[in-house]
Design a protein around this motif. Structure first.
Motif, PDB file in Angstrom:
ATOM      1  N   THR A  41      -7.058 -61.561  22.142  1.00  0.00           N
ATOM      2  CA  THR A  41      -7.265 -63.008  22.045  1.00  0.00           C
ATOM      3  C   THR A  41      -7.640 -63.544  23.419  1.00  0.00           C
ATOM      4  O   THR A  41      -7.282 -62.965  24.452  1.00  0.00           O
ATOM      5  CB  THR A  41      -6.016 -63.725  21.526  1.00  0.00           C
ATOM      6  N   GLY A  42      -8.370 -64.659  23.421  1.00  0.00           N
ATOM      7  CA  GLY A  42      -8.790 -65.224  24.689  1.00  0.00           C
ATOM      8  C   GLY A  42      -9.421 -66.588  24.519  1.00  0.00           C
ATOM      9  O   GLY A  42      -9.295 -67.238  23.474  1.00  0.00           O
ATOM     10  N   THR A  43     -10.140 -67.002  25.552  1.00  0.00           N
ATOM     11  CA  THR A  43     -10.751 -68.328  25.601  1.00  0.00           C
ATOM     12  C   THR A  43     -12.129 -68.230  26.233  1.00  0.00           C
ATOM     13  O   THR A  43     -12.331 -67.470  27.189  1.00  0.00           O
ATOM     14  CB  THR A  43      -9.890 -69.298  26.434  1.00  0.00           C
ATOM     15  N   PHE A  44     -13.070 -69.000  25.688  1.00  0.00           N
ATOM     16  CA  PHE A  44     -14.410 -69.085  26.271  1.00  0.00           C
ATOM     17  C   PHE A  44     -14.604 -70.470  26.871  1.00  0.00           C
ATOM     18  O   PHE A  44     -14.338 -71.485  26.230  1.00  0.00           O
ATOM     19  CB  PHE A  44     -15.481 -68.844  25.208  1.00  0.00           C
ATOM     20  N   THR A  45     -15.088 -70.500  28.123  1.00  0.00           N
ATOM     21  CA  THR A  45     -15.392 -71.760  28.802  1.00  0.00           C
ATOM     22  C   THR A  45     -16.863 -71.762  29.191  1.00  0.00           C
ATOM     23  O   THR A  45     -17.293 -70.936  29.996  1.00  0.00           O
ATOM     24  CB  THR A  45     -14.525 -71.919  30.065  1.00  0.00           C
ATOM     25  N   PRO A  46     -17.659 -72.662  28.613  1.00  0.00           N
ATOM     26  CA  PRO A  46     -19.102 -72.642  28.883  1.00  0.00           C
ATOM     27  C   PRO A  46     -19.457 -73.284  30.223  1.00  0.00           C
ATOM     28  O   PRO A  46     -18.683 -74.054  30.792  1.00  0.00           O
ATOM     29  CB  PRO A  46     -19.677 -73.459  27.726  1.00  0.00           C
ATOM     30  N   PRO A  62     -15.422 -78.160  25.756  1.00  0.00           N
ATOM     31  CA  PRO A  62     -14.802 -77.733  27.013  1.00  0.00           C
ATOM     32  C   PRO A  62     -14.345 -76.279  26.984  1.00  0.00           C
ATOM     33  O   PRO A  62     -14.457 -75.557  27.972  1.00  0.00           O
ATOM     34  CB  PRO A  62     -13.611 -78.694  27.165  1.00  0.00           C
ATOM     35  N   SER A  63     -13.812 -75.836  25.846  1.00  0.00           N
ATOM     36  CA  SER A  63     -13.412 -74.435  25.690  1.00  0.00           C
ATOM     37  C   SER A  63     -13.294 -74.123  24.207  1.00  0.00           C
ATOM     38  O   SER A  63     -13.175 -75.028  23.376  1.00  0.00           O
ATOM     39  CB  SER A  63     -12.077 -74.153  26.399  1.00  0.00           C
ATOM     40  N   THR A  64     -13.325 -72.843  23.891  1.00  0.00           N
ATOM     41  CA  THR A  64     -13.255 -72.391  22.507  1.00  0.00           C
ATOM     42  C   THR A  64     -12.368 -71.151  22.439  1.00  0.00           C
ATOM     43  O   THR A  64     -12.475 -70.245  23.276  1.00  0.00           O
ATOM     44  CB  THR A  64     -14.663 -72.036  21.965  1.00  0.00           C
ATOM     45  N   ARG A  65     -11.507 -71.126  21.432  1.00  0.00           N
ATOM     46  CA  ARG A  65     -10.629 -69.973  21.237  1.00  0.00           C
ATOM     47  C   ARG A  65     -11.444 -68.764  20.797  1.00  0.00           C
ATOM     48  O   ARG A  65     -12.374 -68.891  19.999  1.00  0.00           O
ATOM     49  CB  ARG A  65      -9.567 -70.320  20.192  1.00  0.00           C
ATOM     50  N   LEU A  66     -11.076 -67.584  21.310  1.00  0.00           N
ATOM     51  CA  LEU A  66     -11.807 -66.345  21.043  1.00  0.00           C
ATOM     52  C   LEU A  66     -10.919 -65.287  20.406  1.00  0.00           C
ATOM     53  O   LEU A  66      -9.728 -65.191  20.713  1.00  0.00           O
ATOM     54  CB  LEU A  66     -12.339 -65.734  22.353  1.00  0.00           C
ATOM     55  N   THR A  67     -11.537 -64.472  19.549  1.00  0.00           N
ATOM     56  CA  THR A  67     -11.018 -63.158  19.191  1.00  0.00           C
ATOM     57  C   THR A  67     -12.037 -62.150  19.672  1.00  0.00           C
ATOM     58  O   THR A  67     -13.238 -62.324  19.457  1.00  0.00           O
ATOM     59  CB  THR A  67     -10.814 -63.018  17.674  1.00  0.00           C
ATOM     60  N   LEU A  68     -11.577 -61.104  20.355  1.00  0.00           N
ATOM     61  CA  LEU A  68     -12.461 -60.068  20.873  1.00  0.00           C
ATOM     62  C   LEU A  68     -12.083 -58.727  20.260  1.00  0.00           C
ATOM     63  O   LEU A  68     -10.904 -58.471  19.973  1.00  0.00           O
ATOM     64  CB  LEU A  68     -12.360 -59.944  22.394  1.00  0.00           C
ATOM     65  N   ALA A  92     -17.295 -57.177  20.376  1.00  0.00           N
ATOM     66  CA  ALA A  92     -17.600 -58.297  19.467  1.00  0.00           C
ATOM     67  C   ALA A  92     -16.794 -59.510  19.901  1.00  0.00           C
ATOM     68  O   ALA A  92     -15.603 -59.398  20.198  1.00  0.00           O
ATOM     69  CB  ALA A  92     -17.277 -57.922  18.023  1.00  0.00           C
ATOM     70  N   LEU A  93     -17.457 -60.661  19.945  1.00  0.00           N
ATOM     71  CA  LEU A  93     -16.813 -61.924  20.294  1.00  0.00           C
ATOM     72  C   LEU A  93     -16.864 -62.851  19.090  1.00  0.00           C
ATOM     73  O   LEU A  93     -17.938 -63.091  18.539  1.00  0.00           O
ATOM     74  CB  LEU A  93     -17.536 -62.596  21.462  1.00  0.00           C
ATOM     75  N   ARG A  94     -15.727 -63.362  18.699  1.00  0.00           N
ATOM     76  CA  ARG A  94     -15.683 -64.378  17.639  1.00  0.00           C
ATOM     77  C   ARG A  94     -15.231 -65.705  18.251  1.00  0.00           C
ATOM     78  O   ARG A  94     -14.140 -65.809  18.827  1.00  0.00           O
ATOM     79  CB  ARG A  94     -14.744 -63.977  16.506  1.00  0.00           C
ATOM     80  N   PHE A  95     -16.075 -66.717  18.111  1.00  0.00           N
ATOM     81  CA  PHE A  95     -15.785 -68.058  18.598  1.00  0.00           C
ATOM     82  C   PHE A  95     -15.215 -68.867  17.431  1.00  0.00           C
ATOM     83  O   PHE A  95     -15.904 -69.085  16.427  1.00  0.00           O
ATOM     84  CB  PHE A  95     -17.053 -68.722  19.123  1.00  0.00           C
ATOM     85  N   HIS A  96     -13.970 -69.303  17.554  1.00  0.00           N
ATOM     86  CA  HIS A  96     -13.318 -70.069  16.495  1.00  0.00           C
ATOM     87  C   HIS A  96     -13.654 -71.547  16.684  1.00  0.00           C
ATOM     88  O   HIS A  96     -13.151 -72.199  17.598  1.00  0.00           O
ATOM     89  CB  HIS A  96     -11.811 -69.840  16.522  1.00  0.00           C
ATOM     90  N   LEU A  97     -14.494 -72.061  15.812  1.00  0.00           N
ATOM     91  CA  LEU A  97     -15.004 -73.427  15.917  1.00  0.00           C
ATOM     92  C   LEU A  97     -14.158 -74.371  15.070  1.00  0.00           C
ATOM     93  O   LEU A  97     -13.350 -73.933  14.243  1.00  0.00           O
ATOM     94  CB  LEU A  97     -16.464 -73.454  15.462  1.00  0.00           C
ATOM     95  N   PRO A  98     -14.319 -75.690  15.248  1.00  0.00           N
ATOM     96  CA  PRO A  98     -13.568 -76.641  14.414  1.00  0.00           C
ATOM     97  C   PRO A  98     -13.822 -76.394  12.927  1.00  0.00           C
ATOM     98  O   PRO A  98     -14.918 -75.999  12.523  1.00  0.00           O
ATOM     99  CB  PRO A  98     -14.142 -77.996  14.857  1.00  0.00           C
ATOM    100  N   ASN A  99     -12.791 -76.605  12.130  1.00  0.00           N
ATOM    101  CA  ASN A  99     -12.904 -76.392  10.694  1.00  0.00           C
ATOM    102  C   ASN A  99     -13.978 -77.296  10.092  1.00  0.00           C
ATOM    103  O   ASN A  99     -14.227 -78.402  10.559  1.00  0.00           O
ATOM    104  CB  ASN A  99     -11.568 -76.658   9.988  1.00  0.00           C
ATOM    105  N   LEU A 100     -14.590 -76.804   9.039  1.00  0.00           N
ATOM    106  CA  LEU A 100     -15.579 -77.596   8.314  1.00  0.00           C
ATOM    107  C   LEU A 100     -14.872 -78.688   7.506  1.00  0.00           C
ATOM    108  O   LEU A 100     -13.658 -78.610   7.256  1.00  0.00           O
ATOM    109  CB  LEU A 100     -16.380 -76.677   7.382  1.00  0.00           C
ATOM    110  N   PRO A 101     -15.613 -79.713   7.053  1.00  0.00           N
ATOM    111  CA  PRO A 101     -14.977 -80.819   6.309  1.00  0.00           C
ATOM    112  C   PRO A 101     -14.211 -80.363   5.083  1.00  0.00           C
ATOM    113  O   PRO A 101     -13.227 -80.990   4.702  1.00  0.00           O
ATOM    114  CB  PRO A 101     -16.184 -81.694   5.927  1.00  0.00           C
TER     115      PRO A 101
END
Length: 318
Positions: A41-46, A62-68, A92-101
């Motif tokens: 687990t980790g964090t991505f900062t662009p 600002p940042s996004t939670r990651l699974t690697l 493999a990097l998975r960026f966990h984005l805000p949930n859909l509506p």
């Protein structure tokens, strides 16, 4: 993600899953390629550069939670880290984005390997190669390689073993388009490199001295002893005239490299939980997110279907 409606793509993808599983003798509860892996687990900062090139949420937040997931090659889930065919390694990097509506989970993935190209341009050619290798007819294999110098080049490219998963350099072999807020498209290929910039591999002599699990044991120990480790997500930017739909073609090193952000690896998922979750997670080489578009590379749809077919098999086996 849905399976392809293209019959040929679907049949090729099913054939590849079967051929890869047959080559490794691996059961369906593991990936047919890069079967051995572990989650982190980790964090991505662009960087500001990322948000200027793409309006995608992981490049503008600002940042996004990651699974690697770091992995070794082949479909053998117990392959030793010291085995040469365990290269190339995967990330493999998975960026966990805000949930859909509708409440569904939303994510996008980047998949990379420690080689800058793929052995064939299409999935059908790769399936043909696997069948020839499985058949063992040297004359037929030589004929294929003679007609496909790009495959011969891939096979002859050195694939040394890394000192650590985090001292390796990883390449996205497929091209994508980053799309900014004005609709401008920039063709790129992803890379991930150590934050120090130093890539370290082992000599054959040093590799012989290593334990069979040296790679998968080293990174959790490093995180416990030193804390989070940083990698850098980069984009190699295509120049006018560069081929963007052929993963066998390597762009010249003098192409511009821009930093998209920092990948912070924070924690190893407990081994038992990692094994369980890996049977469920299905990475997707097609972005499926606003601000990043796939190129016309024919491998992309085949790869997505191979991952989905084998992922459904793993879930059913579970």
């Amino acid at each position: 993600m849905p399976l392809s409606e293209d019959v040929q793509v679907l049949e090729t993808s099913k054939g590849l899953v079967g051929a890869l599983q047959g080559a490794a003798g691996g059961p369906s509860q593991f990936r047919p390629a890069h079967a051995r892996g572990r989650l982190y687990t980790g964090t991505f900062t662009p960087t500001p550069t990322a948000s200027s090139l793409s309006r995608a949420p992981h490049f503008t937040s600002p940042s996004t939670r990651l699974t690697l997931r770091f992995s070794s090659s082949t479909g053998i889930p117990t392959i030793p880290d010291t085995e040469p065919t365990a290269n190339p390694r995967g990330l493999a990097l998975r960026f966990h984005l805000p949930n859909l509506p509708n409440g569904h989970r939303h994510h996008t993935d980047i998949i990379l390997h420690s080689t800058p190209s793929f052995p064939t341009r299409t999935g059908a050619e790769f399936l043909e190669l696997l069948k020839l290798l499985g058949g063992g007819d040297k004359g037929s294999i030589d004929a294929f390689l003679g007609a496909h110098p790009e495959t011969q080049r891939f096979l002859q490219t050195p694939k040394p073993s890394p000192e650590s998963f985090v001292t390796e350099r990883y390449f996205g072999v497929n091209a994508y388009y980053l799309v900014d807020s004005e609709g401008k498209r920039t063709a790129i290929r992803y890379r991930v490199v150590p934050a120090s910039g130093e890539v370290r591999h082992l000599s054959s002599e040093d590799l012989e001295k290593k334990d069979r699990d040296y790679l998968f044991a080293e990174l959790p120990r490093r995180l416990e002893a030193q804390g989070p480790v940083e990698l850098v997500l980069q984009a190699q930017v295509a120049a006018v005239g560069d081929v963007v739909d052929d993963a066998t073609v390597v762009w010249p090193e003098e192409r511009e490299i821009v930093e998209l952000g920092r990948v912070r690896i924070e924690k190893a998922v407990e081994e038992e939980e990692s094994l369980k979750e890996q049977k469920r997670v299905i990475f997707d080489p097609i972005p499926r997110v606003e601000g990043v578009e796939p190129s016309a590379d024919p491998l992309l749809e085949v790869r997505a279907n191979v991952y989905l077919i084998s992922g459904r098999q793993r879930r059913q086996a579970e």
